[in-house]
Design an enzyme around this catalytic site. Sequence first.
Site, PDB file in Angstrom:
ATOM      1  N   ASP A  71      27.205 102.511  31.270  1.00 21.06           N
ATOM      2  CA  ASP A  71      25.791 102.635  31.646  1.00 21.06           C
ATOM      3  C   ASP A  71      25.391 104.076  31.991  1.00 21.06           C
ATOM      4  OD1 ASP A  71      25.362  99.988  31.177  1.00 21.06           O
ATOM      5  OD2 ASP A  71      25.274  99.375  33.277  1.00 21.06           O
TER       6      ASP A  71
ATOM      7  N   ARG B 232      12.588  97.902  33.230  1.00 20.33           N
ATOM      8  CA  ARG B 232      13.548  96.833  33.526  1.00 20.33           C
ATOM      9  C   ARG B 232      14.544  97.294  34.596  1.00 20.33           C
ATOM     10  NH1 ARG B 232      17.020  95.770  29.023  1.00 20.33           N
ATOM     11  NH2 ARG B 232      18.031  94.722  30.715  1.00 20.33           N
TER      12      ARG B 232
ATOM     13  N   ARG C 240      27.523  91.175  21.943  1.00 18.86           N
ATOM     14  CA  ARG C 240      27.591  90.662  23.317  1.00 18.86           C
ATOM     15  C   ARG C 240      27.700  89.134  23.425  1.00 18.86           C
ATOM     16  NH1 ARG C 240      23.586  94.233  27.003  1.00 18.86           N
ATOM     17  NH2 ARG C 240      25.034  93.639  28.655  1.00 18.86           N
TER      18      ARG C 240
HETATM   19  C1  UD1 Z   1      27.341  94.210  32.474  1.00 15.40           C
HETATM   20  C2  UD1 Z   1      26.165  94.988  32.981  1.00 15.40           C
HETATM   21  C3  UD1 Z   1      25.784  96.084  31.983  1.00 15.40           C
HETATM   22  C4  UD1 Z   1      26.999  96.949  31.656  1.00 15.40           C
HETATM   23  C5  UD1 Z   1      28.182  96.092  31.254  1.00 15.40           C
HETATM   24  C6  UD1 Z   1      29.469  96.877  31.073  1.00 15.40           C
HETATM   25  C7  UD1 Z   1      24.956  93.368  34.317  1.00 15.40           C
HETATM   26  C8  UD1 Z   1      23.761  92.493  34.448  1.00 15.40           C
HETATM   27  N1  UD1 Z   1      25.043  94.079  33.179  1.00 15.40           N
HETATM   28  O1  UD1 Z   1      26.957  93.573  31.260  1.00 15.40           O
HETATM   29  O2  UD1 Z   1      24.758  96.881  32.551  1.00 15.40           O
HETATM   30  O3  UD1 Z   1      26.690  97.836  30.594  1.00 15.40           O
HETATM   31  O4  UD1 Z   1      28.440  95.084  32.256  1.00 15.40           O
HETATM   32  O5  UD1 Z   1      29.787  97.571  32.244  1.00 15.40           O
HETATM   33  O6  UD1 Z   1      25.786  93.461  35.205  1.00 15.40           O
HETATM   34  N2  UD1 Z   1      32.346  90.254  25.927  1.00 15.40           N
HETATM   35  C9  UD1 Z   1      32.782  89.275  25.052  1.00 15.40           C
HETATM   36  N3  UD1 Z   1      32.718  87.963  25.449  1.00 15.40           N
HETATM   37  C10 UD1 Z   1      32.228  87.590  26.679  1.00 15.40           C
HETATM   38  C11 UD1 Z   1      31.799  88.589  27.554  1.00 15.40           C
HETATM   39  C12 UD1 Z   1      31.863  89.914  27.153  1.00 15.40           C
HETATM   40  O7  UD1 Z   1      33.216  89.570  23.934  1.00 15.40           O
HETATM   41  O8  UD1 Z   1      32.206  86.382  26.958  1.00 15.40           O
HETATM   42  C13 UD1 Z   1      32.422  91.685  25.545  1.00 15.40           C
HETATM   43  C14 UD1 Z   1      31.049  92.351  25.390  1.00 15.40           C
HETATM   44  O9  UD1 Z   1      30.490  92.121  24.129  1.00 15.40           O
HETATM   45  C15 UD1 Z   1      31.393  93.807  25.657  1.00 15.40           C
HETATM   46  C16 UD1 Z   1      32.504  93.722  26.710  1.00 15.40           C
HETATM   47  O10 UD1 Z   1      33.030  92.401  26.596  1.00 15.40           O
HETATM   48  O11 UD1 Z   1      31.891  94.422  24.490  1.00 15.40           O
HETATM   49  C17 UD1 Z   1      32.073  93.958  28.134  1.00 15.40           C
HETATM   50  O12 UD1 Z   1      30.878  93.243  28.398  1.00 15.40           O
HETATM   51  P1  UD1 Z   1      30.485  92.668  29.830  1.00 15.40           P
HETATM   52  O13 UD1 Z   1      31.281  93.355  30.887  1.00 15.40           O
HETATM   53  O14 UD1 Z   1      30.515  91.201  29.779  1.00 15.40           O
HETATM   54  O15 UD1 Z   1      28.973  93.148  29.923  1.00 15.40           O
HETATM   55  P2  UD1 Z   1      27.838  92.372  30.700  1.00 15.40           P
HETATM   56  O16 UD1 Z   1      28.456  91.629  31.816  1.00 15.40           O
HETATM   57  O17 UD1 Z   1      26.970  91.654  29.724  1.00 15.40           O
END
Ligand code: UD1
Length: 417
Positions: free
Chosen positions: A305, A397, A122
Amino acid sequence: MDKLLIAGGAPLVGEVAISGAKNAALPILCAGLLCDGALALSNVPRLNDVATMLRLLGQMGVTAANGDGGTVTIDARTLTNPVAPYEMVKTMRASILALGPLLARHGEARVSLPGGCAIGARPVDQHIKGLQAMGAEIRVENGYVLAQARRLKGARIVTDMVTVTGTENLMMAATLADGETVIENAAREPEVVDLADCLSAMGARISGAGSDRIVVRGVERLHGAEYPVMPDRVETGTYLCAAAATRGEILLTQTSAALLDAVVEKLREAGCAIECRPGAIALKAPKRLKSVSVRTAPYPAFPTDMQAQFMAIDCVAEGAAVIRETIFENRFMHAVELIRLGADIRIDANNAVVTGVPTLDGATVMATDLRASASLVIAGLVAQGETVIERIYHLDRGYERIEEKLTRLGANVRRAR
Ligand code: UD1
């Protein structure tokens, strides 16, 4: 550490009200950092993650007042310390959502890198890349993102992958930037739309939220507003799965079926009768569920989720199903715990093959992350005998008053130390 004791076997029957959405409340609380006035929120769920976010804002100097019945008012005009320390970020990754607003409103931010978590690496590179495109100077030093900008400038940003909090961070930052920002490949999740609606109520100019192209025209300042947080679609889906797995019949109120089309469709495929009413969803389970294969993907496809909860359903359904996780690389930790309860699951990289068994047997299992915990609760409600779920701080949480709600529906659940 608290544990949950479940005596399984009782079908969930009755009515329960769904709480406000955790994943909308957290970015919206951060949106308060942008505001030149008080932001009065309602339908804020009472969850540990929300309490952590309020503590995080509090140590920045933000005034936060918790009212009755899920109201919270925050006022960031008193902010003195634009810092999100490691001790807080490590317990809640969503703390990274403070980065964009702090930078846009206060010209600087010092936010700890979240690091990995149980479900995968992440990274937050997309958040950083987008803010840099808007003219921010960003360094990563001693585990902290140090960001500075006199005033952010509008930019065209194409994210490498669909990221929910990435889209939210950039959208918030863009509200106070000079000129127009276009976010391409934006996340379309309903929580992004809820945040955009709240920002618009504060005077932001945003169009396209809910599509993959969001356009934000920067304004000089955002004013105070009142805003109700949307219902939690994951909590809704979790109770639907719990009722389905226990052969129950429930009515969920204060929610909206339109938020979870992909989940409702899969539950129908499993044999459930579902009626979508304004503000409510009714589900009646069949005698035995049919197994359903799912593949997680960004909204509006099937949500990651809800993956763990569907695995619990498939454990006791008729037939075999393949569950494919495409968002996070390590999101099957619940499988080994479900196997301890007698489930038949084979994992091959990001595919899980689940073959239904007639019933599960109670055992002691360990919760490893929020949604994994929810799948163990569902399995425990189905299993014969007692299931003990350890480390349920994960559940607290994201699920408001879970044992109270389950007890209302006829489950035999109790918390112990
Ligand atoms: C949000 C949700 C979480 C949900 C997820 C995916 C919140 C607080 N949390 O998490 O419950 O499971 O969306 O629907 O809203 N990634 C990168 N670089 C970045 C950002 C993301 O590589 O800068 C990757 C992540 O590792 C992952 C994918 O992109 O594999 C999607 O992640 P992301 O949508 O960003 O998840 P969150 O926003 O952390």
